[in-house]
Write a protein that holds these residues in place. Structure first.
Motif, PDB file in Angstrom:
ATOM      1  N   GLU A  80       0.835  -1.213   0.000  1.00 42.00           N
ATOM      2  CA  GLU A  80       0.000   0.000   0.000  1.00 42.00           C
ATOM      3  C   GLU A  80       0.866   1.258   0.000  1.00 42.00           C
ATOM      4  N   GLY A  99      -4.130   8.061  -2.850  1.00 45.99           N
ATOM      5  CA  GLY A  99      -3.731   9.330  -3.452  1.00 45.99           C
ATOM      6  C   GLY A  99      -2.224   9.562  -3.437  1.00 45.99           C
ATOM      7  N   GLY A 120      -2.196   5.493  -5.468  1.00 44.99           N
ATOM      8  CA  GLY A 120      -1.623   6.416  -6.445  1.00 44.99           C
ATOM      9  C   GLY A 120      -1.591   5.938  -7.888  1.00 44.99           C
ATOM     10  N   GLY A 155      -8.769   3.730  -6.223  1.00 45.66           N
ATOM     11  CA  GLY A 155      -9.880   4.411  -5.577  1.00 45.66           C
ATOM     12  C   GLY A 155     -10.015   5.834  -6.062  1.00 45.66           C
TER      13      GLY A 155
END
Ligand code: 1GP
Length: 250
Positions: free
Chosen positions: A175, A179, A205, A226
């Motif tokens: 992870e 963003g 990202g 996301g």
């Protein structure tokens, strides 16, 4: 034992190579918005919907979002909890995860002890996963009190991943943080993939076709996005990412 949703993911990876999962943060959407995202993402080739975020959506809203998504698409809905409050009985499965590089025992095993009886009672399928925060780490890194692994230390990420596998985790997740300015680099993905046999999830990202292609080519089995989907025309963005992933198989 392998449950129904885990089996579905393993079979998808086996037959298609790298797959894409859409992450919906319940804090950022209304139920109708979540439905629209899920429907369009599915049409563009996403394989499952993950629901969760790093902060504070109410359980009632989480329940409503999941119920609405489940009414709209038949794609599996997998919880991605940041805490015990991220459990909803309406989901199909839950990433039953431990943040392997947290310095806080709560995120290693404490929250899991509190959540396990509820997961059992609600009959949500637990899918065991070792979660490793790398690079910037974003909100997840701060909340989870992670000692984030620098991008130029791929061997450290590989050691964490291998430890997770040896402890019996069925999936490993690298992870970069939601963003993240830069997704997990190829060298790190490659190093981890070289050491583990369980499927590797990569997120944080990833915004473009070329980034999805690079992450998939380096060895990710599952790519999670996301932010970029929240901020773009869902159908074309997911199609672009899935197309990049498919290209890695060519
Ligand atoms: C965050 O890895 C996921 O937990 C997805 O990250 O929102 O940056 O796509 P993005």
């Amino acid at each position: 034992m392998v449950g129904r949703i885990e089996k579905y993911l393993l079979e998808k990876i086996e037959s298609e190579g790298t797959i894409h999962i859409t992450l919906i943060d319940p804090e950022k959407v209304t139920s109708p918005q979540a439905c629209r995202v899920a429907r369009k993402a599915k049409l563009s080739g996403t394989s499952a919907i993950m629901v969760g975020g790093s902060t504070f959506a109410s359980t009632m809203h989480l329940d409503n979002v999941i119920k609405a998504v489940k009414r709209t698409v038949n794609t599996p809905v997998i919880l991605f909890p940041n805490n015990v409050s991220g459990i909803s009985r309406y989901a199909d499965a839950i990433w039953f995860m431990s943040l392997l590089n947290s310095v806080d025992p709560y995120f290693l095993i404490g929250a899991q002890i509190l959540g396990a009886p509820l997961v059992e009672k609600c009959r949500i399928e637990p899918i065991s996963m070792g979660y490793i925060i790398v690079g910037d780490g974003g909100t997840a890194g701060v909340i989870g009190k992670a000692v984030s692994i620098p991008y130029d230390k791929p061997e450290l990420a590989a050691a964490h991943a291998l430890a997770g596998q040896y402890l019996g985790m069925h999936f490993i997740y690298l992870e970069a943080g939601s963003g993240a300015r830069r997704p997990v680099p190829s060298e790190m993905i490659h190093a981890v993939k070289n050491h583990i046999d369980v499927p590797l999830i990569v997120g944080g990202g990833i915004k473009s076709r070329s980034q999805a292609l690079a992450v998939a080519s380096a060895g990710a089995d599952i790519i999670v996005t996301g932010n970029v989907i929240e901020n773009a025309e869902v159908r074309s963005k997911v199609a672009e990412l899935v197309e990049g992933i498919r290209h890695s198989r060519a």
